[in-house]
Write a protein that holds these residues in place. Sequence first.
Motif, PDB file in Angstrom:
ATOM      1  N   GLU A  89     -29.872 -15.013   3.200  1.00  0.00           N
ATOM      2  CA  GLU A  89     -30.567 -15.329   4.466  1.00  0.00           C
ATOM      3  C   GLU A  89     -32.086 -15.434   4.272  1.00  0.00           C
ATOM      4  O   GLU A  89     -32.761 -16.107   5.042  1.00  0.00           O
ATOM      5  CB  GLU A  89     -30.309 -14.241   5.526  1.00  0.00           C
ATOM      6  CG  GLU A  89     -28.867 -13.719   5.614  1.00  0.00           C
ATOM      7  CD  GLU A  89     -27.915 -14.755   6.168  1.00  0.00           C
ATOM      8  OE1 GLU A  89     -28.380 -15.665   6.863  1.00  0.00           O
ATOM      9  OE2 GLU A  89     -26.702 -14.645   5.882  1.00  0.00           O
ATOM     10  N   ALA A  90     -32.596 -14.730   3.289  1.00  0.00           N
ATOM     11  CA  ALA A  90     -34.052 -14.716   3.104  1.00  0.00           C
ATOM     12  C   ALA A  90     -34.540 -16.069   2.595  1.00  0.00           C
ATOM     13  O   ALA A  90     -33.869 -16.703   1.790  1.00  0.00           O
ATOM     14  CB  ALA A  90     -34.439 -13.624   2.117  1.00  0.00           C
ATOM     15  N   MET A  91     -35.703 -16.510   3.083  1.00  0.00           N
ATOM     16  CA  MET A  91     -36.257 -17.764   2.589  1.00  0.00           C
ATOM     17  C   MET A  91     -36.997 -17.516   1.285  1.00  0.00           C
ATOM     18  O   MET A  91     -37.713 -16.533   1.160  1.00  0.00           O
ATOM     19  CB  MET A  91     -37.220 -18.377   3.608  1.00  0.00           C
ATOM     20  CG  MET A  91     -37.632 -19.809   3.243  1.00  0.00           C
ATOM     21  SD  MET A  91     -39.066 -20.426   4.180  1.00  0.00           S
ATOM     22  CE  MET A  91     -38.292 -20.948   5.699  1.00  0.00           C
ATOM     23  N   GLY A 107     -40.867  -8.871   2.889  1.00  0.00           N
ATOM     24  CA  GLY A 107     -40.601  -8.872   1.445  1.00  0.00           C
ATOM     25  C   GLY A 107     -40.410  -7.470   0.904  1.00  0.00           C
ATOM     26  O   GLY A 107     -40.883  -7.138  -0.182  1.00  0.00           O
ATOM     27  N   MET A 108     -39.701  -6.647   1.674  1.00  0.00           N
ATOM     28  CA  MET A 108     -39.517  -5.237   1.274  1.00  0.00           C
ATOM     29  C   MET A 108     -38.808  -5.133  -0.077  1.00  0.00           C
ATOM     30  O   MET A 108     -37.885  -5.886  -0.356  1.00  0.00           O
ATOM     31  CB  MET A 108     -38.693  -4.510   2.336  1.00  0.00           C
ATOM     32  CG  MET A 108     -38.564  -3.035   2.089  1.00  0.00           C
ATOM     33  SD  MET A 108     -38.338  -2.181   3.672  1.00  0.00           S
ATOM     34  CE  MET A 108     -37.033  -1.059   3.288  1.00  0.00           C
ATOM     35  N   ASP A 118     -44.276  -1.498  -5.990  1.00  0.00           N
ATOM     36  CA  ASP A 118     -44.496  -0.063  -5.776  1.00  0.00           C
ATOM     37  C   ASP A 118     -45.267   0.209  -4.487  1.00  0.00           C
ATOM     38  O   ASP A 118     -45.278   1.339  -3.999  1.00  0.00           O
ATOM     39  CB  ASP A 118     -45.320   0.528  -6.932  1.00  0.00           C
ATOM     40  CG  ASP A 118     -44.571   0.473  -8.253  1.00  0.00           C
ATOM     41  OD1 ASP A 118     -43.357   0.225  -8.228  1.00  0.00           O
ATOM     42  OD2 ASP A 118     -45.215   0.668  -9.299  1.00  0.00           O
ATOM     43  N   LEU A 119     -45.971  -0.795  -3.971  1.00  0.00           N
ATOM     44  CA  LEU A 119     -46.743  -0.581  -2.748  1.00  0.00           C
ATOM     45  C   LEU A 119     -45.836  -0.120  -1.607  1.00  0.00           C
ATOM     46  O   LEU A 119     -46.265   0.606  -0.710  1.00  0.00           O
ATOM     47  CB  LEU A 119     -47.492  -1.850  -2.352  1.00  0.00           C
ATOM     48  CG  LEU A 119     -48.589  -2.283  -3.332  1.00  0.00           C
ATOM     49  CD1 LEU A 119     -49.170  -3.624  -2.931  1.00  0.00           C
ATOM     50  CD2 LEU A 119     -49.684  -1.222  -3.401  1.00  0.00           C
ATOM     51  N   ASP A 120     -44.576  -0.528  -1.659  1.00  0.00           N
ATOM     52  CA  ASP A 120     -43.625  -0.066  -0.646  1.00  0.00           C
ATOM     53  C   ASP A 120     -43.439   1.452  -0.708  1.00  0.00           C
ATOM     54  O   ASP A 120     -43.204   2.093   0.306  1.00  0.00           O
ATOM     55  CB  ASP A 120     -42.259  -0.749  -0.828  1.00  0.00           C
ATOM     56  CG  ASP A 120     -42.319  -2.227  -0.470  1.00  0.00           C
ATOM     57  OD1 ASP A 120     -43.404  -2.700  -0.070  1.00  0.00           O
ATOM     58  OD2 ASP A 120     -41.289  -2.906  -0.609  1.00  0.00           O
ATOM     59  N   ASP A 121     -43.536   2.012  -1.915  1.00  0.00           N
ATOM     60  CA  ASP A 121     -43.379   3.471  -2.051  1.00  0.00           C
ATOM     61  C   ASP A 121     -44.573   4.197  -1.427  1.00  0.00           C
ATOM     62  O   ASP A 121     -44.408   5.204  -0.749  1.00  0.00           O
ATOM     63  CB  ASP A 121     -43.227   3.864  -3.526  1.00  0.00           C
ATOM     64  CG  ASP A 121     -42.087   3.105  -4.200  1.00  0.00           C
ATOM     65  OD1 ASP A 121     -41.130   2.731  -3.485  1.00  0.00           O
ATOM     66  OD2 ASP A 121     -42.174   2.850  -5.413  1.00  0.00           O
ATOM     67  N   TYR A 122     -45.774   3.652  -1.673  1.00  0.00           N
ATOM     68  CA  TYR A 122     -46.971   4.218  -1.030  1.00  0.00           C
ATOM     69  C   TYR A 122     -46.831   4.133   0.487  1.00  0.00           C
ATOM     70  O   TYR A 122     -47.164   5.061   1.220  1.00  0.00           O
ATOM     71  CB  TYR A 122     -48.228   3.449  -1.443  1.00  0.00           C
ATOM     72  CG  TYR A 122     -48.665   3.664  -2.870  1.00  0.00           C
ATOM     73  CD1 TYR A 122     -49.571   4.677  -3.165  1.00  0.00           C
ATOM     74  CD2 TYR A 122     -48.208   2.865  -3.900  1.00  0.00           C
ATOM     75  CE1 TYR A 122     -50.007   4.883  -4.471  1.00  0.00           C
ATOM     76  CE2 TYR A 122     -48.633   3.056  -5.203  1.00  0.00           C
ATOM     77  CZ  TYR A 122     -49.527   4.066  -5.484  1.00  0.00           C
ATOM     78  OH  TYR A 122     -49.956   4.262  -6.776  1.00  0.00           O
ATOM     79  N   PRO A 157     -35.916 -12.636   7.541  1.00  0.00           N
ATOM     80  CA  PRO A 157     -36.354 -13.092   6.211  1.00  0.00           C
ATOM     81  C   PRO A 157     -36.150 -14.597   6.043  1.00  0.00           C
ATOM     82  O   PRO A 157     -36.734 -15.217   5.170  1.00  0.00           O
ATOM     83  CB  PRO A 157     -35.461 -12.307   5.247  1.00  0.00           C
ATOM     84  CG  PRO A 157     -34.254 -11.940   6.044  1.00  0.00           C
ATOM     85  CD  PRO A 157     -34.725 -11.783   7.465  1.00  0.00           C
ATOM     86  N   GLU A 158     -35.318 -15.179   6.932  1.00  0.00           N
ATOM     87  CA  GLU A 158     -35.051 -16.621   6.845  1.00  0.00           C
ATOM     88  C   GLU A 158     -36.288 -17.448   7.199  1.00  0.00           C
ATOM     89  O   GLU A 158     -36.355 -18.630   6.891  1.00  0.00           O
ATOM     90  CB  GLU A 158     -33.866 -17.001   7.753  1.00  0.00           C
ATOM     91  CG  GLU A 158     -34.130 -16.915   9.258  1.00  0.00           C
ATOM     92  CD  GLU A 158     -34.050 -15.485   9.827  1.00  0.00           C
ATOM     93  OE1 GLU A 158     -33.868 -14.530   9.043  1.00  0.00           O
ATOM     94  OE2 GLU A 158     -34.181 -15.357  11.060  1.00  0.00           O
ATOM     95  N   LYS A 159     -37.270 -16.817   7.866  1.00  0.00           N
ATOM     96  CA  LYS A 159     -38.460 -17.579   8.247  1.00  0.00           C
ATOM     97  C   LYS A 159     -39.542 -17.582   7.160  1.00  0.00           C
ATOM     98  O   LYS A 159     -40.573 -18.225   7.320  1.00  0.00           O
ATOM     99  CB  LYS A 159     -39.031 -17.051   9.567  1.00  0.00           C
ATOM    100  CG  LYS A 159     -38.106 -17.371  10.748  1.00  0.00           C
ATOM    101  CD  LYS A 159     -38.736 -17.078  12.086  1.00  0.00           C
ATOM    102  CE  LYS A 159     -37.768 -17.434  13.219  1.00  0.00           C
ATOM    103  NZ  LYS A 159     -38.307 -17.020  14.528  1.00  0.00           N
ATOM    104  N   GLY A 160     -39.286 -16.866   6.067  1.00  0.00           N
ATOM    105  CA  GLY A 160     -40.189 -16.949   4.915  1.00  0.00           C
ATOM    106  C   GLY A 160     -41.600 -16.468   5.173  1.00  0.00           C
ATOM    107  O   GLY A 160     -42.564 -17.029   4.661  1.00  0.00           O
TER     108      GLY A 160
END
Length: 570
Positions: free
Chosen positions: A202-204, A439-440, A444-448, A466-469
């Motif tokens: 589904e993600a673009m 864009g999860m 590593d920034l997601d961990d912060y 996510p389909e909308k990019g």
Amino acid sequence: MTRMMTPLLLWAVLAAGCSAEPAGQRAAADGAGRAATGITSMPGFDAGRLLQRIEVLSSDEFEGRAPGTKGEELTVTYLEEEFRKLGLQPGNTDGTYIQNVPLVGITVTNTQPLTVTSGGRKESFKWADEVVAWTKHVAETAAIRDSDLIFAGYGVTAPEFDWDDFKDVDVKGKTIVVLVNDPQVPDPSDPSRLDPKLFNGEAMTYYGRWTYKFEEGARRGAAGILIVHETGPAGYPFPVVQGFLRERFDLVTPDKNMGRAAIEGWLSLDAARRLLQVAGHDFDALKKQALTREFRPVPLGMGASLAVRTSMRTLDSRNVLAKLEGADPKLRDEYVVYTAHWDHLGVGAPVNGDAIYNGALDNASGVSKLLEIARAFTEVQPRPRRSILFLMVTAEEQGLLGSQHYTVSPVYPLERTLANINVDTVNQWGRTKDVTVIGMGASDLDDYLQEAAAQQGRTLRPDPEPEKGFYYRSDHFNFAKQGVPALYIDSGEEFIGKPAEYGRQKRDEYTNNDYHAPSDEIKPDWDLSGAVEDAELLFLVGYRVANAERYPEWKPGNEFRATREKMLGR
Ligand SMILES: [Zn+2]
């Protein structure tokens, strides 16, 4: 709207000594968070200041902040003043707050409408209503003349998915008609969803973006490239595409953009259906064919003509940047870069009698939020070890040009840039229990971010659309393309005290009514308490990265990881 004062907020209000402030207007890290960040004096974040700056930037006086206008002058002056008031140093090494961004602005006039001829039949299409087209050529005129039309499916060549819509068909000098988005291939084991093994389900992916379609068509030497607009797959309605008929900007390149197709543009869905009908084809049938690896381009047996005349001007637009020097002499030539685009669409076609595209949310709000984050960095104790760059970029709305210029000609080397944190719009509907990560799982920034969110008692959630990019639609993408880990968040979905569908409802309302419209203005029902929390969140992420023992990295398998490793000589 009333809100319960949580113990965390109560603590913050008491600690900050501002008990007169309404609950939710101020949030701060709790004791555990202080320990984790080492912060001894936590700065405040204020919704009133946030709103006040949005009022200035989105006022009619600023004329919608188009590059090269009085709106730019006012905006750049305002940002320099704000940076000075905050006591931040000039961000450029030449001692100024300015990085020049050379742009060419092209406005097209249609001199010959799109006309297709097939056998004895001739069919024309209405400019703007059915066809929106332009040229990026720095030239007086551009045209396609009796150019062979070819339906090229999704116009995608993606080796990693073993997918090539062009096969061995030469489209040089021809005009291709392509579909927007990634190939929407159903999952063989569950046709109700998209195949997760192709184009990330589904993600673009970048292959789905319209900018990619024009780049790939140009690589193959096409003379014309027309994308079929469909609201769902594009992510926005046709009027947004019609907005492209205003003056369009590009970075000035040595070849005067002659490497691009002469004509780039869009067809409305109805126009595309009619065009294909004239050629004896059915749109839905062709679209279905395009969903397989076996697809081959379909020559339509028609010639297409279309001509435009251009008026041009070159101008130096400006990125505005300021820095806070890091406290550690050994680390202060390393950077965390925050970005927000200051530009919007300027003055354009009136809607309901209003011609000023104020861009209050997009992106006066993000600029204001970034200034609030910058203020926090000037107040926090202790100061971060590494330096922080606050970069307000131009010409985002014209194709992320200001950030492209910065990342191609950076003021500070990208190999010493730890991360980019981008702000484009804020949450204007109140506090949320969660925060959306576009864009999860990328880096590593997601961990912060997760740690900082936990400090606020909040959770992360992946992009619901996510389909909308969206990962490819704002300035952080240029940092990512060059390899720098980049973070981009959006409003959460779970609004405190609101029904479950509230977030989606509000977002759809905005997309349908106000996105890129003159009505993107401050609304009486705005509640910036959530935006203030998000500002604190992004401050905490940047602060931690600036003090971290190691550089954040792209997660294994991410498309940008190899570029970063190479840059860092690994
Ligand atoms: Zn924006």
